[in-house]
Design a protein around this motif. Structure first.
Motif, PDB file in Angstrom:
ATOM      1  N   GLN A   1       0.844  -1.196   0.000  1.00  0.00           N
ATOM      2  CA  GLN A   1       0.000   0.000   0.000  1.00  0.00           C
ATOM      3  C   GLN A   1       0.876   1.240   0.000  1.00  0.00           C
ATOM      4  O   GLN A   1       2.043   1.193   0.386  1.00  0.00           O
ATOM      5  CB  GLN A   1      -0.868   0.048   1.267  1.00  0.00           C
ATOM      6  CG  GLN A   1      -1.977  -0.988   1.298  1.00  0.00           C
ATOM      7  CD  GLN A   1      -2.920  -0.764   2.468  1.00  0.00           C
ATOM      8  OE1 GLN A   1      -2.539  -0.246   3.514  1.00  0.00           O
ATOM      9  NE2 GLN A   1      -4.170  -1.173   2.298  1.00  0.00           N
TER      10      GLN A   1
ATOM     11  N   GLU B   1       0.251   4.956   1.729  1.00  0.00           N
ATOM     12  CA  GLU B   1      -0.620   5.776   2.564  1.00  0.00           C
ATOM     13  C   GLU B   1      -0.219   7.227   2.369  1.00  0.00           C
ATOM     14  O   GLU B   1       0.956   7.520   2.129  1.00  0.00           O
ATOM     15  CB  GLU B   1      -0.343   5.361   4.020  1.00  0.00           C
ATOM     16  CG  GLU B   1      -1.198   6.005   5.042  1.00  0.00           C
ATOM     17  CD  GLU B   1      -2.562   5.365   5.106  1.00  0.00           C
ATOM     18  OE1 GLU B   1      -2.766   4.285   4.517  1.00  0.00           O
ATOM     19  OE2 GLU B   1      -3.429   5.956   5.757  1.00  0.00           O
ATOM     20  N   GLY B   2      -1.185   8.136   2.449  1.00  0.00           N
ATOM     21  CA  GLY B   2      -0.837   9.559   2.359  1.00  0.00           C
ATOM     22  C   GLY B   2      -1.451  10.327   3.516  1.00  0.00           C
ATOM     23  O   GLY B   2      -2.532   9.960   4.003  1.00  0.00           O
TER      24      GLY B   2
ATOM     25  N   PHE C   1     -14.578   4.804   6.709  1.00  0.00           N
ATOM     26  CA  PHE C   1     -13.382   4.263   7.374  1.00  0.00           C
ATOM     27  C   PHE C   1     -13.404   4.806   8.790  1.00  0.00           C
ATOM     28  O   PHE C   1     -13.785   5.969   8.988  1.00  0.00           O
ATOM     29  CB  PHE C   1     -12.086   4.709   6.657  1.00  0.00           C
ATOM     30  CG  PHE C   1     -12.010   4.268   5.221  1.00  0.00           C
ATOM     31  CD1 PHE C   1     -11.686   2.950   4.902  1.00  0.00           C
ATOM     32  CD2 PHE C   1     -12.269   5.163   4.192  1.00  0.00           C
ATOM     33  CE1 PHE C   1     -11.642   2.542   3.579  1.00  0.00           C
ATOM     34  CE2 PHE C   1     -12.226   4.754   2.866  1.00  0.00           C
ATOM     35  CZ  PHE C   1     -11.911   3.446   2.558  1.00  0.00           C
TER      36      PHE C   1
ATOM     37  N   CYS D   1     -10.120   7.396   0.977  1.00  0.00           N
ATOM     38  CA  CYS D   1      -9.582   8.664   1.494  1.00  0.00           C
ATOM     39  C   CYS D   1     -10.599   9.332   2.418  1.00  0.00           C
ATOM     40  O   CYS D   1     -11.711   8.838   2.592  1.00  0.00           O
ATOM     41  CB  CYS D   1      -9.241   9.591   0.337  1.00  0.00           C
ATOM     42  SG  CYS D   1     -10.653   9.939  -0.723  1.00  0.00           S
TER      43      CYS D   1
ATOM     44  N   ALA E   1      -6.321  12.184   4.538  1.00  0.00           N
ATOM     45  CA  ALA E   1      -5.489  10.984   4.407  1.00  0.00           C
ATOM     46  C   ALA E   1      -6.032  10.170   3.244  1.00  0.00           C
ATOM     47  O   ALA E   1      -7.201  10.327   2.851  1.00  0.00           O
ATOM     48  CB  ALA E   1      -5.534  10.168   5.684  1.00  0.00           C
ATOM     49  N   PHE E   2      -5.208   9.330   2.710  1.00  0.00           N
ATOM     50  CA  PHE E   2      -5.677   8.420   1.654  1.00  0.00           C
ATOM     51  C   PHE E   2      -4.808   7.168   1.674  1.00  0.00           C
ATOM     52  O   PHE E   2      -3.692   7.180   2.236  1.00  0.00           O
ATOM     53  CB  PHE E   2      -5.612   9.095   0.264  1.00  0.00           C
ATOM     54  CG  PHE E   2      -4.268   9.663  -0.081  1.00  0.00           C
ATOM     55  CD1 PHE E   2      -3.297   8.887  -0.712  1.00  0.00           C
ATOM     56  CD2 PHE E   2      -3.954  10.994   0.226  1.00  0.00           C
ATOM     57  CE1 PHE E   2      -2.043   9.425  -1.032  1.00  0.00           C
ATOM     58  CE2 PHE E   2      -2.709  11.530  -0.096  1.00  0.00           C
ATOM     59  CZ  PHE E   2      -1.748  10.745  -0.720  1.00  0.00           C
TER      60      PHE E   2
END
Ligand code: DAH
Length: 338
Positions: A205, A207-208, A245, A280, A302-303
Motif C-alpha cells: 500500500q 498511505e498519504g 473508514f 480517502c 489521508a488516503f
C-alpha cells in the motif's frame, strides 16, 4: 630385471601430464602392443623359475600403477578443462540486465508524483501493536478487522500483529512530528486472506497524510486529481463516492475513468466506465487527538491505495499472483526509467 622394473615404477610414479596429448603418449609408451609392459612380458620367458613369482608380481604391480596413473591424471585434466570453460574470461560481457519489478516501478512512480508537490516519504514497522494499527485509528474494540480472520496476530495481550494497512505509519508520524505534515508511506501489509487472482495475504500500500491549519476536502480532491492525471494520463477523470473508514470523517472512495476503455465500458470496469483506486477522507478528530495533535487548530486529509491494484490497472494485468511468482518471462516485460 628386478632393477629395471623398479626404475620403471619410479618413472611411472613421478610422471606428470600437462595435457591429454602427453597422457596419451604415456599410455602408448607403456600399454601399447609394442610398449614397455608388453616387452617386459616378452622377456618374462627368460626369467628363471625361482624368480618368476616375485618378478611376475612386480610386473603386475607396474601395470596397475600405469593404469591407475592414467585414470587419475585423466580425471584431473578433465576438471581443469571444465573449470576453464566455466570461467572463460575472454567471453564477451553479455549477461542480460535485470529489470525492476512492476510493483517497484509503480511504487517509485507514486513516490515521484507526490514528492513533486512536497510530500516526504515515511516508513514504519511491519510488526505493529494494537494502538498503532487499530486503537489510535479510531477502530472500535469489536471492529471485525481486529478479528483473527483478517489479522495475523503474533502475540495476544498485549496484541502484536503484522500490520494490516500502512495507516499505522500515519499514527507514528503524527506522534513524532508537528504540523504541517505532508507525507506518504509505502510498505508491505498482511491480511489473513485466501490467495486468488484478486487477493493475496501479502500486498503493498501507499498511505498519504496531510495535516495543517485549514486543510479542506477541496485540497484532498485537488491533490488526488493531480495524482490520477500524473499516473494514468492527462485525460483521466476522477469521481468521489461516499464511504466509511473509522479513521476518516467524512470518508470517500475515489474512482478514475477506466483507463482501458476510456470510460466507454468494458469488462475491467464492469461496463460502468469507472474503476476504484483508493480510499480517502478527512482525518477524524479522534485520530488527531490520539496522536497529541490539537484537533481544534488542525485538520488533515489521508488516503490509502493498493499498489497491486494500481499496477494491474496501469499494465492491464489480470492475475495478482503473477507479482509473486517472479517468472522472468513476466518480469522482463517491464522497463523503467526510475
Ligand atoms: N487503510 C485503508 C485500507 O487498508 C486504506 C485507507 C482508506 C487509508 C482511507 C486512508 C484513508 O488513509 O483515509 O483499506
Amino acid at each position: 630385471m628386478k632393477e629395471k622394473i623398479g626404475t620403471l615404477l619410479d618413472d611411472v610414479k613421478a610422471f606428470k601430464a600437462e595435457n591429454i596429448e602427453q597422457l596419451e603418449a604415456f599410455r602408448i609408451k607403456y600399454l601399447s602392443k609394442k610398449g614397455v609392459i608388453a616387452a617386459l612380458f616378452a622377456d618374462f620367458r627368460n626369467v628363471v623359475p625361482e624368480h618368476r613369482k616375485e618378478i611376475g608380481l612386480m610386473m603386475n604391480g607396474l601395470k596397475t600403477a600405469v593404469q591407475d596413473k592414467i585414470v587419475s591424471l585423466k580425471e584431473s585434466l578433465e576438471n581443469i578443462t571444465e573449470t576453464a570453460v566455466k570461467a572463460d574470461l575472454s567471453l564477451p560481457a553479455s549477461a542480460p540486465l535485470g529489470t525492476r519489478h512492476p510493483l517497484s516501478i509503480v511504487r517509485n512512480d507514486i513516490i515521484d508524483i507526490f514528492s513533486r508537490i512536497g510530500f516526504t516519504v515515511s516508513e514504519g514497522p511491519e510488526i505493529e501493536d494494537d494502538f498503532h494499527n487499530f486503537s489510535a485509528l479510531n477502530f472500535p474494540a469489536d471492529h471485525p478487522a481486529r478479528d483473527m480472520q483478517d489479522t495475523f496476530f503474533i502475540e495476544k495481550d498485549p496484541d502484536i500483529a503484522l500490520r494490516t494497512h500502512t495507516s499505522s505509519v500515519q499514527v507514528r508520524v503524527m506522534e513524532n512530528s508537528n504540523p504541517p505534515i505532508r507525507t506518504i508511506s509505502p510498505g508491505r501489509v498482511f491480511r489473513n486472506e485466501a490467495i486468488s487472482a484478486r487477493a493475496h495475504c501479502i500486498f503493498h500500500q501507499v498511505e498519504g497524510l496531510y495535516v495543517d491549519t485549514d486543510v479542506s476536502f477541496a485540497d484532498l480532491k485537488q491533490t488526488l486529481y493531480y495524482f490520477a492525471k500524473e499516473l494514468f494520463g492527462e485525460h483521466t477523470k476522477t469521481r468521489f463516492r461516499p464511504s466509511y473508514f473509522p479513521f476518516t470523517e467524512p470518508s470517500a472512495e475515489m474512482d478514475i475513468s477506466c483507463n482501458i476503455c476510456g470510460g466507454k465500458g468494458c469488462n475491467i470496469c464492469k461496463y460502468t466506465g469507472w474503476v476504484e483506486i483508493l480510499g480517502c477522507g478527512m482525518v477524524d478528530p479522534n485520530v488527531l487527538d490520539a496522536c497529541a495533535i490539537d484537533s481544534i487548530k488542525y485538520t488533515g486529509f489521508a488516503f490509502g491505495m493498493g499498489v497491486e491494484r494500481i499496477t494491474m490497472l496501469k499494465y492491464q494485468i489480470n492475475d495478482l499472483r503473477l507479482f509473486f511468482e517472479n517468472d522472468v518471462r513476466f518480469l522482463e516485460q517491464f522497463k523503467s526509467t526510475i
